[in-house]
Motif scaffolding. Sequence first.
Motif, PDB file in Angstrom:
ATOM      1  N   THR A 183      38.118  39.352  32.867  1.00 34.51           N
ATOM      2  CA  THR A 183      39.401  38.668  33.035  1.00 34.51           C
ATOM      3  C   THR A 183      40.010  38.368  31.673  1.00 34.51           C
ATOM      4  O   THR A 183      39.323  37.951  30.751  1.00 34.51           O
ATOM      5  N   VAL A 184      41.311  38.597  31.555  1.00 35.23           N
ATOM      6  CA  VAL A 184      42.038  38.308  30.318  1.00 35.23           C
ATOM      7  C   VAL A 184      43.097  37.252  30.611  1.00 35.23           C
ATOM      8  O   VAL A 184      43.852  37.367  31.579  1.00 35.23           O
ATOM      9  N   LYS A 185      43.128  36.225  29.765  1.00 34.71           N
ATOM     10  CA  LYS A 185      44.108  35.150  29.948  1.00 34.71           C
ATOM     11  C   LYS A 185      44.476  34.532  28.612  1.00 34.71           C
ATOM     12  O   LYS A 185      43.600  34.116  27.840  1.00 34.71           O
ATOM     13  N   ASP A 186      45.767  34.489  28.316  1.00 33.62           N
ATOM     14  CA  ASP A 186      46.296  33.809  27.131  1.00 33.62           C
ATOM     15  C   ASP A 186      45.586  34.218  25.843  1.00 33.62           C
ATOM     16  O   ASP A 186      45.281  33.386  24.990  1.00 33.62           O
ATOM     17  N   GLY A 187      45.315  35.519  25.705  1.00 33.89           N
ATOM     18  CA  GLY A 187      44.714  36.021  24.479  1.00 33.89           C
ATOM     19  C   GLY A 187      43.205  35.963  24.435  1.00 33.89           C
ATOM     20  O   GLY A 187      42.595  36.372  23.444  1.00 33.89           O
ATOM     21  N   TYR A 188      42.566  35.486  25.476  1.00 36.31           N
ATOM     22  CA  TYR A 188      41.106  35.431  25.541  1.00 36.31           C
ATOM     23  C   TYR A 188      40.578  36.482  26.515  1.00 36.31           C
ATOM     24  O   TYR A 188      41.110  36.645  27.610  1.00 36.31           O
ATOM     25  N   ILE A 189      39.523  37.167  26.104  1.00 37.08           N
ATOM     26  CA  ILE A 189      38.759  38.010  27.017  1.00 37.08           C
ATOM     27  C   ILE A 189      37.639  37.153  27.569  1.00 37.08           C
ATOM     28  O   ILE A 189      36.710  36.770  26.853  1.00 37.08           O
ATOM     29  N   LEU A 190      37.729  36.807  28.845  1.00 31.62           N
ATOM     30  CA  LEU A 190      36.780  35.902  29.482  1.00 31.62           C
ATOM     31  C   LEU A 190      35.670  36.675  30.179  1.00 31.62           C
ATOM     32  O   LEU A 190      35.676  37.910  30.228  1.00 31.62           O
ATOM     33  N   LYS A 191      34.734  35.953  30.732  1.00 32.43           N
ATOM     34  CA  LYS A 191      33.626  36.600  31.444  1.00 32.43           C
ATOM     35  C   LYS A 191      34.151  37.297  32.705  1.00 32.43           C
ATOM     36  O   LYS A 191      35.216  36.967  33.234  1.00 32.43           O
ATOM     37  N   VAL A 192      33.396  38.249  33.161  1.00 29.90           N
ATOM     38  CA  VAL A 192      33.774  39.003  34.353  1.00 29.90           C
ATOM     39  C   VAL A 192      33.674  38.095  35.576  1.00 29.90           C
ATOM     40  O   VAL A 192      32.730  37.312  35.723  1.00 29.90           O
ATOM     41  N   SER A 193      34.660  38.194  36.458  1.00 27.85           N
ATOM     42  CA  SER A 193      34.698  37.366  37.662  1.00 27.85           C
ATOM     43  C   SER A 193      33.595  37.760  38.638  1.00 27.85           C
ATOM     44  O   SER A 193      33.519  38.910  39.078  1.00 27.85           O
ATOM     45  N   ASN A 194      32.760  36.792  39.007  1.00 28.51           N
ATOM     46  CA  ASN A 194      31.725  37.053  40.003  1.00 28.51           C
ATOM     47  C   ASN A 194      32.335  37.368  41.365  1.00 28.51           C
ATOM     48  O   ASN A 194      31.790  38.161  42.134  1.00 28.51           O
ATOM     49  N   SER A 195      33.479  36.739  41.668  1.00 27.47           N
ATOM     50  CA  SER A 195      34.147  37.006  42.942  1.00 27.47           C
ATOM     51  C   SER A 195      34.524  38.475  43.052  1.00 27.47           C
ATOM     52  O   SER A 195      34.326  39.114  44.090  1.00 27.47           O
ATOM     53  N   LEU A 196      35.080  39.019  41.958  1.00 24.51           N
ATOM     54  CA  LEU A 196      35.510  40.414  41.972  1.00 24.51           C
ATOM     55  C   LEU A 196      34.316  41.362  42.012  1.00 24.51           C
ATOM     56  O   LEU A 196      34.371  42.413  42.651  1.00 24.51           O
ATOM     57  N   LEU A 197      33.231  40.996  41.337  1.00 27.01           N
ATOM     58  CA  LEU A 197      32.025  41.820  41.387  1.00 27.01           C
ATOM     59  C   LEU A 197      31.478  41.876  42.814  1.00 27.01           C
ATOM     60  O   LEU A 197      31.054  42.933  43.289  1.00 27.01           O
ATOM     61  N   ASP A 198      31.481  40.727  43.494  1.00 22.83           N
ATOM     62  CA  ASP A 198      30.999  40.683  44.874  1.00 22.83           C
ATOM     63  C   ASP A 198      31.841  41.582  45.781  1.00 22.83           C
ATOM     64  O   ASP A 198      31.301  42.345  46.599  1.00 22.83           O
ATOM     65  N   ILE A 199      33.167  41.488  45.646  1.00 18.69           N
ATOM     66  CA  ILE A 199      34.048  42.294  46.490  1.00 18.69           C
ATOM     67  C   ILE A 199      33.874  43.773  46.177  1.00 18.69           C
ATOM     68  O   ILE A 199      33.840  44.617  47.080  1.00 18.69           O
ATOM     69  N   MET A 200      33.726  44.096  44.894  1.00 25.15           N
ATOM     70  CA  MET A 200      33.590  45.497  44.503  1.00 25.15           C
ATOM     71  C   MET A 200      32.340  46.129  45.088  1.00 25.15           C
ATOM     72  O   MET A 200      32.377  47.255  45.612  1.00 25.15           O
ATOM     73  N   GLN A 201      31.212  45.436  45.019  1.00 24.56           N
ATOM     74  CA  GLN A 201      29.991  46.045  45.537  1.00 24.56           C
ATOM     75  C   GLN A 201      29.995  46.102  47.061  1.00 24.56           C
ATOM     76  O   GLN A 201      29.388  47.000  47.659  1.00 24.56           O
ATOM     77  N   THR A 202      30.723  45.196  47.710  1.00 25.53           N
ATOM     78  CA  THR A 202      30.870  45.274  49.160  1.00 25.53           C
ATOM     79  C   THR A 202      31.707  46.485  49.558  1.00 25.53           C
ATOM     80  O   THR A 202      31.387  47.217  50.498  1.00 25.53           O
ATOM     81  N   VAL A 203      32.811  46.705  48.838  1.00 26.88           N
ATOM     82  CA  VAL A 203      33.723  47.806  49.145  1.00 26.88           C
ATOM     83  C   VAL A 203      33.070  49.160  48.890  1.00 26.88           C
ATOM     84  O   VAL A 203      33.203  50.090  49.686  1.00 26.88           O
ATOM     85  N   THR A 204      32.356  49.280  47.773  1.00 27.69           N
ATOM     86  CA  THR A 204      31.803  50.581  47.385  1.00 27.69           C
ATOM     87  C   THR A 204      30.407  50.821  47.933  1.00 27.69           C
ATOM     88  O   THR A 204      29.967  51.972  48.035  1.00 27.69           O
ATOM     89  N   GLY A 205      29.687  49.747  48.269  1.00 29.67           N
ATOM     90  CA  GLY A 205      28.292  49.898  48.673  1.00 29.67           C
ATOM     91  C   GLY A 205      27.390  50.262  47.508  1.00 29.67           C
ATOM     92  O   GLY A 205      26.252  50.695  47.705  1.00 29.67           O
ATOM     93  N   ARG A 206      27.885  50.040  46.300  1.00 33.81           N
ATOM     94  CA  ARG A 206      27.123  50.365  45.094  1.00 33.81           C
ATOM     95  C   ARG A 206      27.184  49.199  44.114  1.00 33.81           C
ATOM     96  O   ARG A 206      27.975  48.266  44.290  1.00 33.81           O
TER      97      ARG A 206
END
Length: 313
Positions: A183-206
């Motif tokens: 996630t990028v916000k106001d000039g900072y590269i932040l940690k990867v969103s766990n919510s998005l990781l969860d959705i991604m592995q559900t969608v792809t099965g990988r």
Amino acid sequence: MLIKQIIEVYDILDSANASGAQVKDYLLSIKSDADIEVYELKGPKGKTDMVKVRIPGSKGKTRGGPSPTIGLLGRLGGLGARPERIGFVSDGDGALAAIATAAKLLDMQNKGDTLEGDVFVSTHVCPNAPTKPHHPVPFMDSPVDMAQVNREEVSDDLDAILSVDTTKGNRIINHRGFAISPTVKDGYILKVSNSLLDIMQTVTGRLPQVFALSMQDITPYGNDIYHLNSILQPCTATSAPVVGVAITAETAVPGCATGASHFTDIEATARFMLEVAKEFGRGECHFYDKEEFAKIISRYGSMKHLLTLGGKS
């Protein structure tokens, strides 16, 4: 699944005469009262058709509700590189995924399934964009400046943004399918969103795939500094959190290459964006930790100067 929508939208976009008006007519054929705006945007190297689709949620801001709004932005230079190349180019995959997602959301409403939050989908349609040199493979250029597109697509109404873009012309992501950025916000590269990781592995099965970012990638185009591509450019025009959704390949593929669009990868990308929109609108998908971000700002200060072209050395 979005199989039907991907095929139908591809048939419209894979044409020397592709236009925003054709996209609008297609979306209106799905839902006749859909809120769709199409207009011509002129730039230093030509013109393109901006396409904006606003899809109200049951508890969204357009209806006076509290649910947040997500922006799904299809980033690209162009759908085609005519007359240099004939046919739909790899660079158009982001537009294809975004428009197909809009079509699916409208179809869902017809069938009684309305998301809680508003969804804003935007991209542009240009069948004859220029190309430009880039290492390791050529990029697609754009008829308009990136700052112009940002001004059209990014607004204060958006509480989070997914920026989808073909990201194959590099050696950073060696994976066939799609990957997300931190996630990028106001000039900072932040940690990867766990919510998005969860959705991604559900969608792809990988297992989820994440691509690396550098500080260069989150600065504006036009500063004469290397960028992976334009996927994170929306972050230079908003305080909302932005995540890049990169349609990827194992090898470096030119953005101007034809015959390089993979149906399954684009469909999975669109399905991911749809699922994120569902969860974000009901407050169950978080792009970043607000408390931790406040702590970062209090300790290290603002990084918003990275959103500008900076000073001369």
